[in-house]
Scaffold this active site. Structure first.
Site, PDB file in Angstrom:
ATOM      1  CG  HIS A  56      25.478 -14.632  -6.758  1.00  0.00           C
ATOM      2  ND1 HIS A  56      26.562 -15.299  -6.856  1.00  0.00           N
ATOM      3  CD2 HIS A  56      25.314 -14.113  -7.867  1.00  0.00           C
ATOM      4  CE1 HIS A  56      27.048 -14.770  -7.887  1.00  0.00           C
ATOM      5  NE2 HIS A  56      26.227 -14.025  -8.631  1.00  0.00           N
ATOM      6  N   GLY A  59      -9.417  -5.028  -9.537  1.00  0.00           N
ATOM      7  CA  GLY A  59      -8.286  -4.207  -8.932  1.00  0.00           C
ATOM      8  C   GLY A  59      -6.843  -4.720  -9.626  1.00  0.00           C
ATOM      9  NE  ARG A  60      -7.459 -10.872  -9.856  1.00  0.00           N
ATOM     10  CZ  ARG A  60      -8.445 -10.732  -9.007  1.00  0.00           C
ATOM     11  NH1 ARG A  60      -8.420 -10.121  -8.124  1.00  0.00           N
ATOM     12  NH2 ARG A  60      -9.414 -11.768  -9.506  1.00  0.00           N
ATOM     13  CD  GLU A 102      -4.660  -4.435   4.680  1.00  0.00           C
ATOM     14  OE1 GLU A 102      -5.831  -3.895   4.060  1.00  0.00           O
ATOM     15  OE2 GLU A 102      -4.173  -5.705   4.480  1.00  0.00           O
ATOM     16  CD  GLU A 110      -6.350 -10.598  -5.159  1.00  0.00           C
ATOM     17  OE1 GLU A 110      -6.835  -9.606  -5.942  1.00  0.00           O
ATOM     18  OE2 GLU A 110      -6.225 -10.320  -3.939  1.00  0.00           O
ATOM     19  CE  LYS A 126     -13.646  -2.705  -8.498  1.00  0.00           C
ATOM     20  NZ  LYS A 126     -13.244  -3.973  -9.404  1.00  0.00           N
ATOM     21  CE  LYS A 181      -9.609  -8.271   2.138  1.00  0.00           C
ATOM     22  NZ  LYS A 181     -10.350  -7.676   1.025  1.00  0.00           N
TER      23      LYS A 181
HETATM   24  O1  F6P Z   1      -7.772  -8.115  -0.503  1.00  0.00           O
HETATM   25  C1  F6P Z   1      -7.908  -8.337  -1.931  1.00  0.00           C
HETATM   26  C2  F6P Z   1      -8.177  -7.024  -2.672  1.00  0.00           C
HETATM   27  O2  F6P Z   1      -9.572  -6.799  -2.853  1.00  0.00           O
HETATM   28  C3  F6P Z   1      -7.521  -6.861  -3.960  1.00  0.00           C
HETATM   29  O3  F6P Z   1      -8.232  -7.563  -5.014  1.00  0.00           O
HETATM   30  C4  F6P Z   1      -7.482  -5.613  -4.263  1.00  0.00           C
HETATM   31  O4  F6P Z   1      -6.554  -4.977  -5.477  1.00  0.00           O
HETATM   32  C5  F6P Z   1      -7.107  -4.885  -2.989  1.00  0.00           C
HETATM   33  O5  F6P Z   1      -7.882  -5.983  -1.964  1.00  0.00           O
HETATM   34  C6  F6P Z   1      -7.380  -3.562  -2.774  1.00  0.00           C
HETATM   35  O6  F6P Z   1      -8.780  -3.212  -2.715  1.00  0.00           O
HETATM   36  P1  F6P Z   1      -9.174  -1.776  -2.959  1.00  0.00           P
HETATM   37  O7  F6P Z   1      -8.742  -0.999  -4.082  1.00  0.00           O
HETATM   38  O8  F6P Z   1     -10.604  -1.878  -2.900  1.00  0.00           O
HETATM   39  O9  F6P Z   1      -8.674  -1.177  -1.645  1.00  0.00           O
END
Ligand code: F6P
Length: 546
Positions: free
Chosen positions: A382, A265-266, A210, A351, A204, A510
C-alpha cells in the site's frame, strides 16, 4: 588472496551472452512447470524458491563457473580458518569462530580464538543468569527490570533485529539507544527507573561518537537521580576490544565483556554483542541462535556450490545487478517479526560491499554493493509496490515468509502468505496490455474504452525475486537467516574482489563532523571549515540559538 577482475574471467562473457538472449520470465516459467522444484534450494531452517529468478540452468552453471574461476572454494576455506581476509585493516575475519563448537581449534596470531570465544560465552552466561535471577542488583538493592543497549551500527542492528523478532513481554525489557539525536534519549529515559536499569555500552572501538555521547548522558542522568558514583558499576556493563577506554569511562574489567578485532561490527551479532538477546530472552535462547548460525555455516562450508544457499543467493543477485541491470534490491519480509531485517541487511550488505576498488587498490570494473531497502509486507503493497509493478526502475526482490508465524491467528497467516505469493507472481509475470483489455471486455466494457484503459492496467513483469520460506521464527531460524546473508555478502565480495570487511568510506564524514561540531560551539573555529555552504549553514544554525 589476490583479487581478480571478475569481468575478465571466462564465464563472464558467457553470462553476458545469456543476458542478451534470455526471454521474459513468464516464458521461462511457462516453458517448465517443474521449475519450482528445479530451482528450489534447501538449507537449515529454510528453503529458497529461486524459480522466479530470471535465469535458467545454463546461467546457473556459468555463475557457478564464475565462482570457481574466482577461487571461491579457497576463500571459503580461509573464512573457516585463521586468515588475513581484511588486509586494509590488517585483520583476520573469523565470525564463524563465534559459533564453532568448543574444541574446534582456531588460532589467530598465536591466540586461540575458540578458547577466547568459549570463555567469553561462559562470562556472558554468568552475567545473564545473575541479572535474570535478580542476583545482580541496582544501586538501591532492587533487581534489574530494564536493559538499555547503547550502541550503533553493528553494535545495535543485529541485537535489535533478534530482540524484535523474538517479541515483547519478556523480563528484563530490552531497549536500544543508538542515535545521537537527543530525542531518542529524551523519550526513553523518563520511562525507566534509574535504580532498576542496566546499561550495556556496546562498542567494539569504545570510541564511536554516538555511543560515547549517549553513555555520558546516561551516566549524568543516573548521577542526577541519586545513584552514587561508586554504585555506577551496578548500572553499566560494556562490550569492547578497548579495555583502556572502558576503564577511563569508569568501568572495572569485571564489567567488561571482550570482543576481538577479528569480528567485524556488522558480523558481530553472534559475539558478545548479542548480550542484550541473552539478557532479555535467556542464555539458552542465545545458544539456540548460535546453533542456527552454526548449521548455516556448515551448510555453506560443506555443500557443493550447486546446492549451496548462500552461494546461489549471492550469485543470482550478482547476475541480476551486473548482467541484468537491476538497480536496487527490495527485502520484503512478510513477517512483522522481521521488520528490522532490511535495516540490518542494509549495514551488512552496503557497508561491506559498497567499494570502488578491489583488495589490491585497483578500480572495480562493475557495480559493487547493492542499494538495499525494504519493509514488511503487506504494508509495502500500500506504499511502494505501485512503483515496483508499473514504474521504470529495474529491481530485484527477496520475499521472506515464515511458514509457522509464531501466533495462532491462522486466517491472518493464510492472507499474508496469499499476498506474498501473489506479489512474487505478479513481479515475474506482469500483465500484458492485450490481456488487460481482454479482461476488461470480459467484464463488460466496450472495446474502445477497454483499449484506452488497458495501458494503465498493464504491467511489464520480468522482475526477478527469491522467496525464502523460513521454517519459523525460532532462535535457530533467526541465526540461520543471519548467517545466510553474512555468507552471501562474503561470496559477492570475494567475486567482486573487494574487501568486505573494512569501511573507510565512513571516516571522512566523521572527521568533518567533529570540526563542524567545534565550529557550532565556538565561532572562532569557523576558519577551519573551508566549504562556504557549510559555513553559512553553521551561521544559520547558530543564529537560531543553537
Ligand atoms: O561507522 C561505522 C562503524 O564503524 C560500523 O562499522 C560499526 O558497526 C559501528 O560504526 C559501531 O562501531 P563500534 O562498535 O566500534 O562503536
Amino acid at each position: 588472496m589476490t583479487a581478480v577482475d571478475p569481468t575478465r574471467l571466462a564465464p563472464w562473457a558467457a553470462l553476458a551472452e545469456h543476458a542478451r538472449r534470455l526471454p521474459h520470465l513468464a516464458e521461462l516459467l511457462d516453458a517448465d512447470p517443474d521449475r519450482f522444484h528445479r530451482f528450489r534450494v534447501e538449507a537449515p531452517r529454510m528453503q529458497l524458491d529461486l524459480s522466479r529468478q530470471r535465469w535458467n540452468a545454463a546461467v546457473r552453471a556459468d555463475l557457478i563457473a564464475l565462482a570457481e574461476a574466482a577461487d571461491l572454494a579457497n576463500a571459503r576455506r580461509l573464512l573457516f580458518g585463521a586468515n588475513r581476509l581484511n588486509p586494509t585493516e590488517g585483520r583476520a575475519v573469523l565470525h564463524t569462530a563465534l559459533r564453532a563448537p568448543a574444541g574446534e581449534r582456531i588460532d589467530v596470531d598465536g591466540i586461540s580464538a575458540d578458547a577466547a570465544v568459549h570463555s567469553a560465552l561462559l562470562r556472558m552466561r554468568e552475567l545473564t543468569d545473575k541479572v535474570r535471577n535478580g542476583i545482580w542488583r541496582g544501586a538501591t538493592g532492587k533487581p534489574i527490570r530494564d536493559v538499555v543497549n547503547i550502541g550503533i551500527g553493528g553494535s545495535f542492528l543485529g541485537p535489535a533485529l533478534v530482540c524484535d523478532a523474538l517479541g515483547s513481554g519478556h523480563r528484563p525489557t530490552v531497549h536500544f539507544l543508538a542515535n545521537i539525536d537527543g530525542m531518542e534519549a529524551a523519550r526513553l529515559l523518563p520511562r525507566l527507573d534509574p535504580t532498576r536499569t542496566l546499561f550495556v555500552i556496546a562498542s567494539k572501538s569504545f570510541g564511536t561518537l554516538e555511543t560515547q555521547v549517549n553513555a555520558r548522558t546516561v551516566r549524568a542522568w543516573l548521577l542526577e537521580r541519586g545513584v552514587a558514583p561508586e554504585a555506577l558499576r551496578r548500572h553499566f556493563v560494556a562490550i569492547s576490544t578497548n579495555v583502556a577506554a572502558a576503564a577511563e569511562f569508569g568501568l572495572p574489567e569485571a564489567n567488561l565483556l571482550p570482543l576481538w578485532d577479528w569480528v567485524g561490527g556488522r558480523f558481530s551479532v553472534t559475539s558478545t554483542i548479542g548480550l542484550p538477546i541473552a539478557l532479555g530472552y535467556g542464555f539458552r535462547t542465545f545458544e539456540r541462535l548460535l546453533a542456527g548460525a552454526r548449521a548455516m555455516d556448515e551448510h555453506f562450508r560443506d555443500t557443493p556450490f550447486a546446492a549451496n544457499a548462500p552461494v546461489l543467493l549471492a550469485l543470482v543477485e550478482l547476475w541480476n545487478q551486473n548482467l541484468l541491470g537491476t538497480e536496487s534490491h527490495a527485502v520484503l519480509p512478510y513477517a512483522r517479526a522481521l521488520e528490522l531485517l532490511p535495516d540490518y541487511l542494509q549495514q551488512l550488505e552496503m557497508e561491506s560491499n559498497g567499494k570502488s576498488v578491489r583488495r589490491d587498490g585497483t578500480p572495480v570494473t562493475t557495480r559493487t554493493g547493492t542499494i538495499l531497502w525494504g519493509n514488511v509486507g503487506t504494508n509495502g503493497q500500500h506504499a511502494y509496490h505501485q512503483l515496483l509493478h508499473q514504474g521504470t526502475a529495474p529491481f530485484s526482490a527477496e520475499f521472506i515468509l515464515p511458514l509457522n508465524p509464531g501466533h495462532d491467528l491462522d486466517e491472518h497467516h493464510r492472507w499474508l502468505a496469499a499476498h506474498c505469493f501473489a506479489q512474487a507472481e505478479v513481479f515475474a509475470r506482469g500483465r500484458a496490455a492485450a490481456r488487460a483489455q481482454a479482461e476488461l471486455e470480459a467484464a463488460g466494457m466496450e472495446t474502445e474504452a477497454a483499449a484506452n484503459a488497458a495501458p494503465h492496467r498493464a504491467m511489464p513483469g520480468n522482475h526477478p525475486s527469491t522467496l525464502l520460506l523460513l521454517d519459523d521464527l525460532a532462535p535457530e531460524s533467526l541465526g540461520a537467516l543471519i548467517a545466510l546473508h553474512e555468507h552471501k555478502v562474503f561470496v559477492q565480495g570475494m567475486i567482486w574482489g573487494v574487501n568486505s570487511f573494512d569501511q573507510w568510506g565512513v571516516e571522512l564524514g566523521k572527521t568533518l563532523g567533529a570540526a563542524i561540531h567545534a565550529a557550532l560551539a565556538d565561532p572562532g573555529r569557523l576558519e577551519a571549515i573551508s566549504d562556504a555552504t557549510t559555513r553559512a549553514l553553521i551561521d544559520t544554525f547558530r543564529a537560531r540559538g543553537g
